[in-house]
Design a protein around this motif. Structure first.
Motif, PDB file in Angstrom:
ATOM      1  N   ILE A  90       1.470   4.444 -13.094  1.00 14.95           N
ATOM      2  CA  ILE A  90       2.141   3.846 -12.686  1.00 14.95           C
ATOM      3  C   ILE A  90       2.460   2.721 -11.898  1.00 14.95           C
ATOM      4  CG2 ILE A  90       4.536   3.406 -13.265  1.00 14.95           C
ATOM      5  CD1 ILE A  90       4.830   6.625 -13.810  1.00 14.95           C
ATOM      6  N   LEU A  91       2.100   2.578 -11.013  1.00 16.33           N
ATOM      7  CA  LEU A  91       2.618   2.294  -9.915  1.00 16.33           C
ATOM      8  C   LEU A  91       1.178   0.683  -9.764  1.00 16.33           C
ATOM      9  CD1 LEU A  91       3.750   3.645  -7.449  1.00 16.33           C
ATOM     10  CD2 LEU A  91       4.828   2.148  -8.234  1.00 16.33           C
ATOM     11  N   ASN A  92      -0.019   1.497 -10.306  1.00 12.25           N
ATOM     12  CA  ASN A  92      -1.899   0.762 -10.474  1.00 12.25           C
ATOM     13  C   ASN A  92      -1.423   0.201 -11.341  1.00 12.25           C
ATOM     14  OD1 ASN A  92      -2.878   1.623  -7.846  1.00 12.25           O
ATOM     15  ND2 ASN A  92      -3.813   3.255  -9.003  1.00 12.25           N
ATOM     16  N   THR A  93      -0.982  -0.588 -12.199  1.00 10.46           N
ATOM     17  CA  THR A  93      -0.701  -0.860 -13.742  1.00 10.46           C
ATOM     18  C   THR A  93       0.175  -2.364 -12.857  1.00 10.46           C
ATOM     19  OG1 THR A  93       1.578  -0.765 -14.166  1.00 10.46           O
ATOM     20  CG2 THR A  93      -0.452   0.854 -14.734  1.00 10.46           C
ATOM     21  N   VAL A  94       0.239  -2.892 -11.819  1.00  5.83           N
ATOM     22  CA  VAL A  94       1.308  -4.355 -11.352  1.00  5.83           C
ATOM     23  C   VAL A  94      -0.268  -4.237 -10.235  1.00  5.83           C
ATOM     24  CG1 VAL A  94       3.862  -3.696 -11.512  1.00  5.83           C
ATOM     25  CG2 VAL A  94       2.431  -3.026  -9.341  1.00  5.83           C
ATOM     26  N   ASP A  95       0.128  -6.112  -9.786  1.00  2.66           N
ATOM     27  CA  ASP A  95      -0.618  -6.795  -9.545  1.00  2.66           C
ATOM     28  C   ASP A  95      -0.597  -6.285  -8.292  1.00  2.66           C
ATOM     29  OD1 ASP A  95      -1.945  -7.011 -11.594  1.00  2.66           O
ATOM     30  OD2 ASP A  95      -1.160  -9.150 -11.588  1.00  2.66           O
ATOM     31  N   ASP A  96       1.052  -6.091  -6.980  1.00  2.00           N
ATOM     32  CA  ASP A  96       0.816  -6.102  -5.659  1.00  2.00           C
ATOM     33  C   ASP A  96       1.565  -4.387  -5.595  1.00  2.00           C
ATOM     34  OD1 ASP A  96       3.528  -5.715  -7.523  1.00  2.00           O
ATOM     35  OD2 ASP A  96       5.053  -6.953  -5.950  1.00  2.00           O
ATOM     36  N   ILE A  97       1.248  -3.825  -6.339  1.00  2.00           N
ATOM     37  CA  ILE A  97       1.117  -2.862  -5.343  1.00  2.00           C
ATOM     38  C   ILE A  97       0.348  -1.739  -5.603  1.00  2.00           C
ATOM     39  CG2 ILE A  97       2.387  -0.318  -5.426  1.00  2.00           C
ATOM     40  CD1 ILE A  97       4.931  -2.257  -6.354  1.00  2.00           C
ATOM     41  N   GLU A  98      -0.507  -0.725  -4.940  1.00  2.00           N
ATOM     42  CA  GLU A  98      -1.993  -0.327  -4.768  1.00  2.00           C
ATOM     43  C   GLU A  98      -1.628   1.020  -4.244  1.00  2.00           C
ATOM     44  OE1 GLU A  98      -6.539   0.039  -2.843  1.00  2.00           O
ATOM     45  OE2 GLU A  98      -5.014  -1.498  -2.206  1.00  2.00           O
ATOM     46  N   VAL A  99      -1.731   2.169  -5.028  1.00  4.77           N
ATOM     47  CA  VAL A  99      -1.578   3.760  -4.367  1.00  4.77           C
ATOM     48  C   VAL A  99      -3.360   3.986  -3.436  1.00  4.77           C
ATOM     49  CG1 VAL A  99      -1.248   5.698  -4.528  1.00  4.77           C
ATOM     50  CG2 VAL A  99      -0.069   3.819  -6.107  1.00  4.77           C
ATOM     51  N   VAL A 100      -3.474   3.728  -2.330  1.00  6.45           N
ATOM     52  CA  VAL A 100      -3.998   3.705  -0.981  1.00  6.45           C
ATOM     53  C   VAL A 100      -5.023   5.676  -1.457  1.00  6.45           C
ATOM     54  CG1 VAL A 100      -3.999   2.045  -0.021  1.00  6.45           C
ATOM     55  CG2 VAL A 100      -2.810   4.437   0.127  1.00  6.45           C
ATOM     56  N   ALA A 101      -3.550   6.320  -1.999  1.00  9.20           N
ATOM     57  CA  ALA A 101      -4.244   7.639  -1.585  1.00  9.20           C
ATOM     58  C   ALA A 101      -3.144   8.504  -2.915  1.00  9.20           C
ATOM     59  CB  ALA A 101      -4.103   8.645  -0.486  1.00  9.20           C
ATOM     60  N   ALA A 102      -3.476   9.095  -3.325  1.00  8.35           N
ATOM     61  CA  ALA A 102      -2.104  10.581  -3.715  1.00  8.35           C
ATOM     62  C   ALA A 102      -2.959  11.896  -3.364  1.00  8.35           C
ATOM     63  CB  ALA A 102      -2.227  10.340  -5.016  1.00  8.35           C
ATOM     64  N   VAL A 103      -2.059  12.856  -2.544  1.00  9.32           N
ATOM     65  CA  VAL A 103      -2.226  14.237  -1.663  1.00  9.32           C
ATOM     66  C   VAL A 103      -0.820  15.059  -1.727  1.00  9.32           C
ATOM     67  CG1 VAL A 103      -3.810  12.420  -0.461  1.00  9.32           C
ATOM     68  CG2 VAL A 103      -1.251  12.790   0.435  1.00  9.32           C
ATOM     69  N   PRO A 104      -1.511  16.166  -1.830  1.00  7.09           N
ATOM     70  CA  PRO A 104      -0.328  17.243  -1.508  1.00  7.09           C
ATOM     71  C   PRO A 104      -0.301  17.212  -0.251  1.00  7.09           C
ATOM     72  CG  PRO A 104      -2.723  18.098  -1.375  1.00  7.09           C
ATOM     73  CD  PRO A 104      -3.502  16.894  -1.971  1.00  7.09           C
ATOM     74  N   GLY A 105       1.177  18.200   0.490  1.00  6.33           N
ATOM     75  CA  GLY A 105       1.186  18.323   1.250  1.00  6.33           C
ATOM     76  C   GLY A 105       0.885  17.851   2.946  1.00  6.33           C
TER      77      GLY A 105
ATOM     78  N   ARG B 135       0.907  -1.370   0.313  1.00  4.23           N
ATOM     79  CA  ARG B 135       0.057  -0.155   0.298  1.00  4.23           C
ATOM     80  C   ARG B 135       1.056   1.312   0.058  1.00  4.23           C
ATOM     81  NH1 ARG B 135      -5.024  -0.410   2.022  1.00  4.23           N
ATOM     82  NH2 ARG B 135      -4.418   1.432   3.579  1.00  4.23           N
ATOM     83  N   VAL B 136       0.741   2.532  -0.931  1.00  2.00           N
ATOM     84  CA  VAL B 136       1.546   3.174  -0.912  1.00  2.00           C
ATOM     85  C   VAL B 136       0.779   4.555  -1.526  1.00  2.00           C
ATOM     86  CG1 VAL B 136       2.994   4.432  -2.924  1.00  2.00           C
ATOM     87  CG2 VAL B 136       3.207   2.096  -2.660  1.00  2.00           C
ATOM     88  N   LEU B 137       1.498   5.646  -0.328  1.00  2.00           N
ATOM     89  CA  LEU B 137       0.643   7.118  -0.209  1.00  2.00           C
ATOM     90  C   LEU B 137       2.085   7.902  -1.491  1.00  2.00           C
ATOM     91  CD1 LEU B 137      -1.189   9.654   0.299  1.00  2.00           C
ATOM     92  CD2 LEU B 137       0.114   9.659   2.580  1.00  2.00           C
ATOM     93  N   VAL B 138       1.545   8.127  -2.256  1.00  2.00           N
ATOM     94  CA  VAL B 138       1.991   9.733  -3.038  1.00  2.00           C
ATOM     95  C   VAL B 138       1.608  10.634  -2.749  1.00  2.00           C
ATOM     96  CG1 VAL B 138       2.455   9.805  -4.961  1.00  2.00           C
ATOM     97  CG2 VAL B 138       2.488   8.175  -5.238  1.00  2.00           C
ATOM     98  N   VAL B 139       2.815  11.380  -1.566  1.00  2.00           N
ATOM     99  CA  VAL B 139       2.255  13.704  -1.937  1.00  2.00           C
ATOM    100  C   VAL B 139       3.480  14.155  -2.533  1.00  2.00           C
ATOM    101  CG1 VAL B 139       3.108  14.626   0.546  1.00  2.00           C
ATOM    102  CG2 VAL B 139       2.512  11.665   1.136  1.00  2.00           C
TER     103      VAL B 139
END
Length: 222
Positions: free
Chosen positions: A20-35, A3-7
């Motif tokens: 990019i990360l959601n194209t693979v089966d074993d990684i999920e971006v759970v949120a992408a938020v500002p700082g 589970r990945v968070l992009v900030v």
């Protein structure tokens, strides 16, 4: 599932990393938020890995890193930058960041780098590695304080420390030393405790300063 968070304060960067990360089966971006939403989102969603922009207009990435490190069972944090050599690299690594990535990292490599971070490895771009080694470490002599710290490690813990400092993930260390991943994690935890550090990068700095990563000179009986 990792589970990945992009900030990042740039929506385009958040969208790009998420895609990019959601194209693979074993990684999920759970949120992408500002700082400004980073700490609250981590407390709510408990991601395994946080990709955190080090320079944002409204909030300092280093301040967010410090706040995240104070959370119980904090996520692994890798700093993002657009610069080959960032003036904050040493501070970020010494503050507990487990990696330092350029935003133009090859998209094909990004999932592998996230997997390495989730598995306990250290991820540094080649430019950042050069900055750390050449700009912040004194390779001419061993530091007595670092030597004292590593002297308290067992032989196996010292071997794990050296492999961690070389950037190997837990599974790779296990294969190299013929140990289970769980056993490696146990040794790594003991190393952190005895060296009084909270990240692999900090442990690697001590290993370097203690002379563990430098071939012995003639007549040197380490």
């Amino acid at each position: 599932m990792i589970r990945v968070l992009v900030v990042d304060d740039e929506a385009l960067i958040r969208m790009g990393f998420t895609y990019i990360l959601n194209t693979v089966d074993d990684i999920e971006v759970v949120a992408a938020v500002p700082g400004g939403q980073a700490v609250g989102t981590v407390r709510e969603l408990h991601p395994d890995v946080v990709l955190l922009d080090i320079r944002m207009p409204d909030v300092d990435g280093l301040t967010i890193l410090a706040d995240l490190r104070r959370i119980p069972d904090p996520p692994v944090v890798a700093m993002l930058t657009t610069f080959d050599t960032d003036e904050y690299v040493a501070t970020a690594l010494r503050s507990g960041a487990a990696g330092f990535l350029l935003k133009d990292t090859d998209p094909e490599h990004l999932p592998y780098l996230v997997r390495t971070l989730a598995d306990g490895g250290t991820v540094l771009s080649s430019a950042v590695t050069r900055t750390v080694v050449d700009g912040y470490l004194d390779k001419g002599a061993r530091e007595p304080s670092a030597v004292r710290l590593v002297s308290g490690l067992t032989e196996r813990e010292r071997a794990v420390l050296v492999l961690m400092a070389e950037g190997l993930a837990n599974t790779d260390i296990g294969e190299r030393m013929h140990l289970s991943t769980g056993t490696v994690k146990g040794h790594a935890s003991a190393v952190f405790s005895k060296l009084r550090v909270t990240s692999r990068v900090q442990a690697a700095l001590i290993a370097e300063r203690a002379g563990l990563l430098t071939p012995p000179k003639d007549g040197d009986t380490r």
